[in-house]
Motif scaffolding. Structure first.
Motif, mmCIF file in Angstrom:
data_model
loop_
_atom_site.group_PDB
_atom_site.id
_atom_site.type_symbol
_atom_site.label_atom_id
_atom_site.label_comp_id
_atom_site.label_asym_id
_atom_site.label_seq_id
_atom_site.Cartn_x
_atom_site.Cartn_y
_atom_site.Cartn_z
ATOM 1 N N PRO A 53 0.825 -1.208 0.000
ATOM 2 C CA PRO A 53 0.000 0.000 0.000
ATOM 3 C C PRO A 53 0.857 1.256 0.000
ATOM 4 O O PRO A 53 2.070 1.201 0.265
ATOM 5 C CB PRO A 53 -0.801 -0.129 1.299
ATOM 6 N N ASP A 54 0.241 2.384 -0.295
ATOM 7 C CA ASP A 54 0.935 3.660 -0.208
ATOM 8 C C ASP A 54 1.396 3.905 1.225
ATOM 9 O O ASP A 54 0.801 3.400 2.193
ATOM 10 C CB ASP A 54 0.028 4.806 -0.646
ATOM 11 N N VAL A 55 2.449 4.679 1.331
ATOM 12 C CA VAL A 55 2.963 5.030 2.649
ATOM 13 C C VAL A 55 2.888 6.536 2.835
ATOM 14 O O VAL A 55 2.690 7.293 1.880
ATOM 15 C CB VAL A 55 4.422 4.559 2.819
ATOM 16 N N THR A 56 3.034 6.948 4.056
ATOM 17 C CA THR A 56 3.228 8.364 4.378
ATOM 18 C C THR A 56 4.608 8.486 5.004
ATOM 19 O O THR A 56 5.108 7.541 5.639
ATOM 20 C CB THR A 56 2.170 8.892 5.353
ATOM 21 N N ILE A 57 5.244 9.620 4.800
ATOM 22 C CA ILE A 57 6.572 9.853 5.369
ATOM 23 C C ILE A 57 6.513 11.129 6.189
ATOM 24 O O ILE A 57 6.299 12.222 5.656
ATOM 25 C CB ILE A 57 7.633 9.962 4.266
ATOM 26 N N ALA A 58 6.707 10.965 7.488
ATOM 27 C CA ALA A 58 6.530 12.095 8.390
ATOM 28 C C ALA A 58 7.789 12.923 8.568
ATOM 29 O O ALA A 58 7.716 14.116 8.872
ATOM 30 C CB ALA A 58 6.049 11.581 9.755
ATOM 31 N N ASN A 59 8.949 12.309 8.371
ATOM 32 C CA ASN A 59 10.190 13.029 8.654
ATOM 33 C C ASN A 59 11.351 12.418 7.879
ATOM 34 O O ASN A 59 11.192 11.410 7.180
ATOM 35 C CB ASN A 59 10.479 13.023 10.158
ATOM 36 N N GLU A 60 12.497 13.035 8.026
ATOM 37 C CA GLU A 60 13.684 12.608 7.289
ATOM 38 C C GLU A 60 14.112 11.200 7.689
ATOM 39 O O GLU A 60 14.549 10.419 6.843
ATOM 40 C CB GLU A 60 14.823 13.595 7.542
ATOM 41 N N ALA A 61 13.984 10.867 8.971
ATOM 42 C CA ALA A 61 14.397 9.542 9.435
ATOM 43 C C ALA A 61 13.594 8.445 8.749
ATOM 44 O O ALA A 61 14.153 7.403 8.359
ATOM 45 C CB ALA A 61 14.240 9.443 10.954
ATOM 46 N N GLU A 62 12.311 8.653 8.573
ATOM 47 C CA GLU A 62 11.484 7.660 7.891
ATOM 48 C C GLU A 62 11.878 7.547 6.420
ATOM 49 O O GLU A 62 11.904 6.439 5.857
ATOM 50 C CB GLU A 62 10.000 8.020 8.012
ATOM 51 N N ALA A 63 12.178 8.669 5.805
ATOM 52 C CA ALA A 63 12.597 8.651 4.397
ATOM 53 C C ALA A 63 13.913 7.879 4.243
ATOM 54 O O ALA A 63 14.065 7.070 3.317
ATOM 55 C CB ALA A 63 12.755 10.073 3.874
ATOM 56 N N ILE A 64 14.862 8.128 5.144
ATOM 57 C CA ILE A 64 16.134 7.408 5.098
ATOM 58 C C ILE A 64 15.902 5.910 5.231
ATOM 59 O O ILE A 64 16.515 5.096 4.534
ATOM 60 C CB ILE A 64 17.072 7.918 6.210
ATOM 61 N N ASN A 65 14.997 5.522 6.114
ATOM 62 C CA ASN A 65 14.722 4.108 6.325
ATOM 63 C C ASN A 65 14.164 3.450 5.062
ATOM 64 O O ASN A 65 14.595 2.348 4.685
ATOM 65 C CB ASN A 65 13.733 3.933 7.472
ATOM 66 N N TYR A 66 13.265 4.131 4.380
ATOM 67 C CA TYR A 66 12.704 3.586 3.139
ATOM 68 C C TYR A 66 13.775 3.475 2.046
ATOM 69 O O TYR A 66 13.835 2.472 1.318
ATOM 70 C CB TYR A 66 11.544 4.455 2.645
ATOM 71 N N LEU A 67 14.601 4.490 1.935
ATOM 72 C CA LEU A 67 15.660 4.442 0.928
ATOM 73 C C LEU A 67 16.657 3.325 1.235
ATOM 74 O O LEU A 67 17.077 2.592 0.338
ATOM 75 C CB LEU A 67 16.381 5.788 0.851
#
Length: 466
Positions: A430-444
């Motif tokens: 499913p689609d995700v939401t990214i609340a902050n930079e830490a979450e974005a880093i984790n996905y990458l």
């Protein structure tokens, strides 16, 4: 004599020895023959082809395994070639001795890429001296000078760039360098020289009415595809340069994004040439001790499984039998995605560890081995095996990373929720939401590690340090 001196360059670079100019001033009875050989267009084109193959060996050879161990893509339970040393926790200090079993970690890349530079310089010097590089094809004689010049600048630039991404210091060797007075430069200077040469390759290609890049085994590119390769390579090199937060701030991420956009628009793979070239790191990584039970010689590291499901293993070592349970995830790439060998799932659940001792450093490894790139232990001999070199998805992740360095998480979100991207199209997530930079880093980090596992060339895993 400049061309002749280039023969000495490789030996000097590889031995890291300083030889004075006077010591080279000796009678060389073979010099006239050498000059004639290097003045022969067909011989020069063979030198270019050899240097190009060296470039690809320099980014895919066995050192990719040690890089994968250090970056927690894989692990090891044995001491062969000191693999265990690179997987051990806590990390061990690197042994830089030439007699160390893992000396190939630093030696393979250094030798191959510096050899590439020397080969490229031979071509650049010959063309500067007015030699026309012609190739006979049937009854036709084809002028390959423009092709060879652009190719030489590309392989030289890529080699220098990857040397800078891999080492702290190295040599910048040009056709007018004093080989008796070479001095180390830092990785930034190596990368800067490499990027400049890749730009020259693009300029040479744009100036040519047409161009063919076929100097690598089983590669035949036209002008447009060659320029795409130049752009993708320089983006990959540049994104790997920064090693500190201060250097990150100085990196031209907007420029890197433009290079990605001008880079490969379809995956770049190269089929195996048995006995001559294959992705040796990938071949080792996917090797199974037994096709019957699937025991992987280099098991998948906990990092990947933890990124896929952080709640499955609360810590590295579980003494209870629950440690051996299959990973729980809704990501269909793990379960049902059909891979090259015709089976399903990116990783294979190992029922038996073969001769590997499951009690030896048990906390280091999972019960999985890579299945996405597995080819029945035939990667090195299967002429139809498409060794991954630069996948377009890596370009998407690089662009997202560039924006993230500027505090923008929107591009990462767009990549994760792209209906045509592997996470959605193959993973069925499913689609995700990214609340902050830490979450974005984790996905990458997850997508680099999971989707591009060992498909980023050796420097890709090494540069995970960024």
């Amino acid at each position: 004599m400049k061309i002749v001196k280039l023969f000495f360059a490789l030996l000097m670079i590889l031995s890291i020895g300083m030889v004075s100019c006077d010591s080279l001033e000796v009678e060389n009875l073979n010099a006239p023959d050498r000059e004639r050989a290097l003045a022969n267009p067909s011989d020069l084109l063979q030198i270019l082809k050899g240097g190009t193959v060296d470039l690809f060996w320099g980014t895919t050879d066995l050192h990719a395994v040690w890089a994968g161990l250090l970056s927690d893509q894989t692990t090891a339970t044995n001491k062969y070639l000191a693999f265990w040393d690179f997987a051990e926790e806590p990390r061990m200090a690197f042994n830089n001795s030439v007699t160390y079993d893992a000396s190939g970690f630093s030696r393979y890349c250094w030798n191959a890429l510096n050899s590439t530079v020397v080969s490229a310089n031979s071509i650049i010097q010959a063309i500067a001296d007015g030699i026309v590089l012609e190739e006979v094809s049937g009854n036709d004689t084809i002028d390959r000078t423009s092709d060879a010049e652009a190719a030489a600048y590309f392989i030289k630039g890529a080699a220098q760039g990857f040397l800078g991404a891999w080492y702290d210091k190295g040599y910048v060797v040009d056709i007018d360098s004093d080989l008796g007075a070479l001095e180390f430069v830092d990785y930034k200077a190596l990368i800067a020289a490499g990027l400049a040469n890749i730009q020259t390759a693009i300029d040479k290609a744009n100036a040519a009415s047409s161009l063919t890049f076929d100097f690598m085994l089983k590669v035949d590119m036209d002008k447009a595809r060659f320029i795409q390769m130049c752009n993708s390579y320089r983006a990959k090199i540049a994104i790997s340069e920064a090693r500190t937060k201060d250097e990150t701030i100085q990196t031209a991420y907007a420029t890197i994004k433009t290079w990605v956009d001008a880079g490969f628009d379809t995956d770049f793979t190269i089929n195996t040439s048995p006995n001559d070239w294959w992705h040796n790191g990938l071949d080792w990584y996917c090797y199974r001790l037994s096709s019957a039970d699937g025991a992987g010689y280099l098991p998948t590291d906990h990092k990947i499984m933890h990124l896929i499901n952080p709640n499955h293993y609360e810590k590295y070592y579980h003494p209870d039998t629950g440690f051996y349970a299959p990973l729980v995830t809704n990501d269909m790439r793990f379960h049902t995605t059909t891979v090259f060998n015709g089976t399903q799932g990116y990783y294979f659940y190992v029922q038996n560890f073969g001769y590997l001792n499951p009690n030896r450093n048990r906390y280091l490894f999972t019960v999985y081995t890579n299945n996405k790139w597995y080819n029945n232990n035939q990667i090195y001999v299967d002429p139809d095996y498409p060794n991954p070199i630069f996948l377009t998805y890596e370009g998407d992740l690089i662009k997202a990373e560039c924006d993230l360095k500027g505090g923008n998480t929107a591009t990462t979100l767009a990549v994760m929720n792209d209906p045509t991207g592997p996470r959605k199209a193959l993973g069925m997530l499913p689609d995700v939401t990214i609340a902050n930079e830490a979450e974005a880093i984790n996905y990458l980090h997850l997508e680099y590690s999971f989707e591009l596992d060992y498909a980023t060339m050796a420097v890709g895993q090494w540069a995970f340090m960024r």
